[in-house]
Write a protein that holds these residues in place. Structure first.
Motif, PDB file in Angstrom:
ATOM      1  N   ILE A 118      -7.239  39.804   0.560  1.00  0.00           N
ATOM      2  CA  ILE A 118      -7.387  40.453  -0.874  1.00  0.00           C
ATOM      3  C   ILE A 118      -6.354  40.120  -1.732  1.00  0.00           C
ATOM      4  CG2 ILE A 118      -7.545  42.472  -2.228  1.00  0.00           C
ATOM      5  CD1 ILE A 118      -9.635  43.485  -0.192  1.00  0.00           C
ATOM      6  N   GLN A 119      -5.014  40.367  -1.170  1.00  0.00           N
ATOM      7  CA  GLN A 119      -3.737  39.965  -1.905  1.00  0.00           C
ATOM      8  C   GLN A 119      -3.507  38.508  -2.227  1.00  0.00           C
ATOM      9  OE1 GLN A 119      -0.311  41.949   0.100  1.00  0.00           O
ATOM     10  NE2 GLN A 119       1.206  40.771  -1.299  1.00  0.00           N
ATOM     11  N   PRO A 141     -19.304  40.080   1.945  1.00  0.00           N
ATOM     12  CA  PRO A 141     -18.519  39.929   0.999  1.00  0.00           C
ATOM     13  C   PRO A 141     -18.942  38.465   0.199  1.00  0.00           C
ATOM     14  CG  PRO A 141     -17.481  39.517   3.297  1.00  0.00           C
ATOM     15  CD  PRO A 141     -18.784  40.401   3.434  1.00  0.00           C
ATOM     16  N   ASN A 165     -12.480  38.436   8.729  1.00  0.00           N
ATOM     17  CA  ASN A 165     -12.732  39.960   8.763  1.00  0.00           C
ATOM     18  C   ASN A 165     -11.258  40.500   9.000  1.00  0.00           C
ATOM     19  OD1 ASN A 165     -15.249  39.853   7.408  1.00  0.00           O
ATOM     20  ND2 ASN A 165     -16.406  39.863   9.427  1.00  0.00           N
ATOM     21  N   SER A 166     -10.683  39.938   9.909  1.00  0.00           N
ATOM     22  CA  SER A 166      -9.431  40.770  10.556  1.00  0.00           C
ATOM     23  C   SER A 166      -8.444  40.671   9.367  1.00  0.00           C
ATOM     24  CB  SER A 166      -8.694  39.801  11.671  1.00  0.00           C
ATOM     25  OG  SER A 166      -8.337  38.484  11.429  1.00  0.00           O
ATOM     26  N   TYR A 226      -9.285  40.450   5.939  1.00  0.00           N
ATOM     27  CA  TYR A 226     -10.078  40.483   4.701  1.00  0.00           C
ATOM     28  C   TYR A 226      -9.141  41.744   3.843  1.00  0.00           C
ATOM     29  CZ  TYR A 226     -13.599  41.891   1.467  1.00  0.00           C
ATOM     30  OH  TYR A 226     -14.413  41.996   0.296  1.00  0.00           O
ATOM     31  N   LYS A 227      -9.161  42.995   4.295  1.00  0.00           N
ATOM     32  CA  LYS A 227      -8.873  44.157   3.478  1.00  0.00           C
ATOM     33  C   LYS A 227      -7.405  44.119   3.057  1.00  0.00           C
ATOM     34  CE  LYS A 227     -12.509  47.180   5.166  1.00  0.00           C
ATOM     35  NZ  LYS A 227     -12.739  48.527   5.447  1.00  0.00           N
ATOM     36  N   ASN A 228      -6.605  43.366   3.966  1.00  0.00           N
ATOM     37  CA  ASN A 228      -4.987  43.420   3.367  1.00  0.00           C
ATOM     38  C   ASN A 228      -4.602  42.099   2.926  1.00  0.00           C
ATOM     39  OD1 ASN A 228      -4.808  46.242   4.231  1.00  0.00           O
ATOM     40  ND2 ASN A 228      -4.822  45.554   6.361  1.00  0.00           N
ATOM     41  N   ASP A 229      -4.459  41.155   3.759  1.00  0.00           N
ATOM     42  CA  ASP A 229      -3.792  40.030   3.497  1.00  0.00           C
ATOM     43  C   ASP A 229      -4.584  39.013   2.442  1.00  0.00           C
ATOM     44  OD1 ASP A 229      -1.602  40.966   5.232  1.00  0.00           O
ATOM     45  OD2 ASP A 229      -2.498  39.433   6.894  1.00  0.00           O
ATOM     46  N   GLN A 250     -22.895  44.193  -1.899  1.00  0.00           N
ATOM     47  CA  GLN A 250     -21.532  43.602  -1.544  1.00  0.00           C
ATOM     48  C   GLN A 250     -20.766  44.465  -0.643  1.00  0.00           C
ATOM     49  OE1 GLN A 250     -19.606  43.856  -5.198  1.00  0.00           O
ATOM     50  NE2 GLN A 250     -17.560  43.272  -4.572  1.00  0.00           N
ATOM     51  N   ASP A 251     -20.963  45.605  -0.380  1.00  0.00           N
ATOM     52  CA  ASP A 251     -20.349  46.469   0.463  1.00  0.00           C
ATOM     53  C   ASP A 251     -20.621  46.155   1.953  1.00  0.00           C
ATOM     54  OD1 ASP A 251     -23.106  47.270   0.375  1.00  0.00           O
ATOM     55  OD2 ASP A 251     -22.299  49.571   0.757  1.00  0.00           O
ATOM     56  N   TRP A 279     -15.038  32.281  -0.545  1.00  0.00           N
ATOM     57  CA  TRP A 279     -14.797  33.769  -1.610  1.00  0.00           C
ATOM     58  C   TRP A 279     -14.023  33.775  -2.546  1.00  0.00           C
ATOM     59  CZ3 TRP A 279     -10.545  37.420  -0.477  1.00  0.00           C
ATOM     60  CH2 TRP A 279     -10.824  38.570  -0.767  1.00  0.00           C
TER      61      TRP A 279
END
Length: 524
Positions: free
Chosen positions: A115-116, A84, A107-108, A110-113, A80-81, A149
């Motif tokens: 996931i929210q 995704p 990916n650009s 992924y971590k912010n927009d 998973q790490d 996802w």
């Protein structure tokens, strides 16, 4: 017009008349008009809350079709790490490739927009709100990847989101297509494709349903090979960017229904029908489970009939395979083959599915598989040793038996134990029991002719004795092994003679010598 062609046309009408395509495109147009001046800035996401639907629009910068980047793919594998989309991987398909520009845009954000956004949409789905995720060109490709996802965390009881794309590049390779083949996930994707605009880049494969448009004609299909044929036969413009699908949709809906249906080549329709039939045969396995139970009923009757003959069904089968004496015995061989074919096929298909979707083989099916294994594997063992082969458990066992056993244990399931009830119909827990009996008999036969190394051989027999006693003590072995004509009783008589009266006694030998087995399995 055959039924396959008619179904495609009717589905197309249904899609066009639903209003969802126009709704999605109108929202895309709004976002494009407000952001197209800054299209080089990266991925844009806009959420529209409506009375019935929530529409999520993905808009992305344009890329050129003929650039090396557009044809590039990124291999996804690992935990998973690192991946995704690890949940899509299975034992047989441990990796797959994604369209590189699509993956980079995903990916650009992924971590912010993203996931929210995922958290927000899951909340809406739990409130029974309809969610549409949409985009055009590569924005639609990112929308597809995001939907894949998102789907992993959507509970089965909730409404699933619908992803609608317009003229978007395909996002995955043949491995991803195989993973999604006949998956519920595929039903969540509707791709609108102008045949002169939508690119089929070599190495990428379609999934989901496609509404393919050409001038004022259309057809709606979910056959990936047919999609490739239809979209792969035309030339495309060079830039994967804005295309006004509003005009395309208006043109299609304004045409008379009879004039707007794309009449595709009969050879394409014929190949679609052939593939549909093969798919039906391959993936209707769980429905067939109830039908296959009939063969199990025949084997259960065979087991009871063999018990009346004082031999047990293992030894009866072994004898009659060598020399069939009745149509009933020959029919049992046929039933055994049918059961094996069914479970081998089912295991192969389940293994292709993502690990998180192996719940397809529900608990009831796992119990059925375990009962099948305990009933039928002894008959395979009989054939194995009758043919002169040995070492069944180590090297002769069919792989699907191992897989079924592993799945059964992985779910924390256990066969029903009859601690106080009558065991007369019990199937021995260890389906390889008779292979152990056969191996023990081979050791006995070796000891009759061998002088050197007898201690080692005797140790093997003692280990087998302990193995049997442990199952007897736990009431995990069928009482039919004690029938006078069984291979086990033959082994016991030979073993008793080899041990002699001077050997130390054990719980097992006391049990056998005192004929306590005659009351074994009776209700307590």
């Amino acid at each position: 017009m055959d039924s396959s062609s008619l179904k495609c046309l009717e589905l197309g009408e249904l899609v066009l008349n639903s209003g969802l395509l126009h709704k999605s495109w109108n929202r895309i147009s709004e976002v494009y008009e407000s952001t197209h001046q800054n299209q080089d800035s990266g991925l844009q996401i806009k959420i529209y809350q409506e009375a019935i639907h929530t529409v999520v629009v993905f808009v992305a910068p344009s890329i050129r079709k003929n650039t090396p980047l557009n044809s590039a793919s990124t291999l996804l594998s690992g935990p998973q790490d690192q991946n995704p989309f690890h949940f899509l991987c299975s034992e047989k398909i441990s990796s797959f490739s994604i369209h590189t520009p699509t993956n980079q845009l995903f990916n650009s954000a992924y971590k912010n927009d993203l996931i929210q956004l995922k958290s927000e949409l899951l909340g809406l789905l739990k409130s029974k709100k309809h969610v549409i995720i949409t985009g055009t060109a590569i924005g639609g490709s990112v929308a597809s990847l995001f939907t894949l996802w998102l789907l992993e965390t959507v509970e089965p009881k909730l409404k699933r989101p619908l992803c609608i794309t317009f003229g978007s590049p395909l996002i995955g390779d043949a491995s991803l297509q195989q993973i999604l083949e006949n998956s519920l996930r595929s039903s969540c994707f509707l791709h609108v494709a102008d045949a002169t605009q939508t690119p089929i880049t070599q190495g990428f494969k379609p999934f989901g349903t496609f509404l393919i448009c050409f001038d004022s004609e259309y057809i709606c299909i979910d056959d990936p090979d047919a999609v490739t044929e239809l979209l792969g036969s035309t030339a495309y413009t060079d830039i994967l960017s804005w295309r006004d699908y509003g005009r395309v949709l208006d043109r299609l809906t304004q045409q008379e229904a009879g004039d707007s249906k794309l009449m595709i080549d009969e050879d394409v329709i014929s190949r679609m029908a052939e593939r549909a039939e093969k798919t039906k045969q391959r993936f209707d396995q769980l429905k067939k489970l109830n039908e296959i139970k009939i063969s199990m009923i025949f084997l259960e009757w065979y087991k009871k009939k063999s018990k009346m003959e004082k031999t047990g069904y293992y030894d009866r089968f072994k004898t009659h395979v060598a020399c069939p004496v009745s149509p009933f015995d020959m029919d049992i061989e046929k039933r055994k083959r049918e059961l094996n074919d069914y479970w081998i096929s089912l295991v192969e298909e389940v293994e292709k599915k993502p690990q998180s979707r192996k719940a397809l083989l529900k608990t009831r099916s796992l119990y059925s598989g375990n009962n099948y294994k305990r009933m039928v594997e002894p008959l395979d063992i009989a054939e194995c040793y009758l043919s002169g082969r040995t070492g069944y458990r180590a090297s002769g066992r069919a792989r699907h038996y191992d897989v079924l056993e592993k799945w059964f244990k992985a779910e924390g399931l256990e066969p029903a134990r009859c601690e106080k009830r009558d065991l007369s119909d019990l199937l021995t827990f260890d389906s390889c029991f008779w292979s152990e009996v056969e191996e023990a008999m081979l050791v006995i036969n070796t000891m009759k002719t061998k002088v050197v190394g007898r201690d080692v051989l005797m140790e093997k027999l003692v280990r087998f004795e302990e193995y049997v006693w442990d199952m007897i003590r736990k009431r995990e072995v069928s009482p039919e092994i004690f029938l006078e004509g069984s291979s086990f009783m033959k082994w016991w008589r030979e073993y008793k003679e080899i041990r002699g009266f001077s050997s130390s006694r054990s719980d097992f030998t006391e049990f056998m010598n005192n004929r306590m087995y005659e009351s074994y399995g009776q209700a307590c």
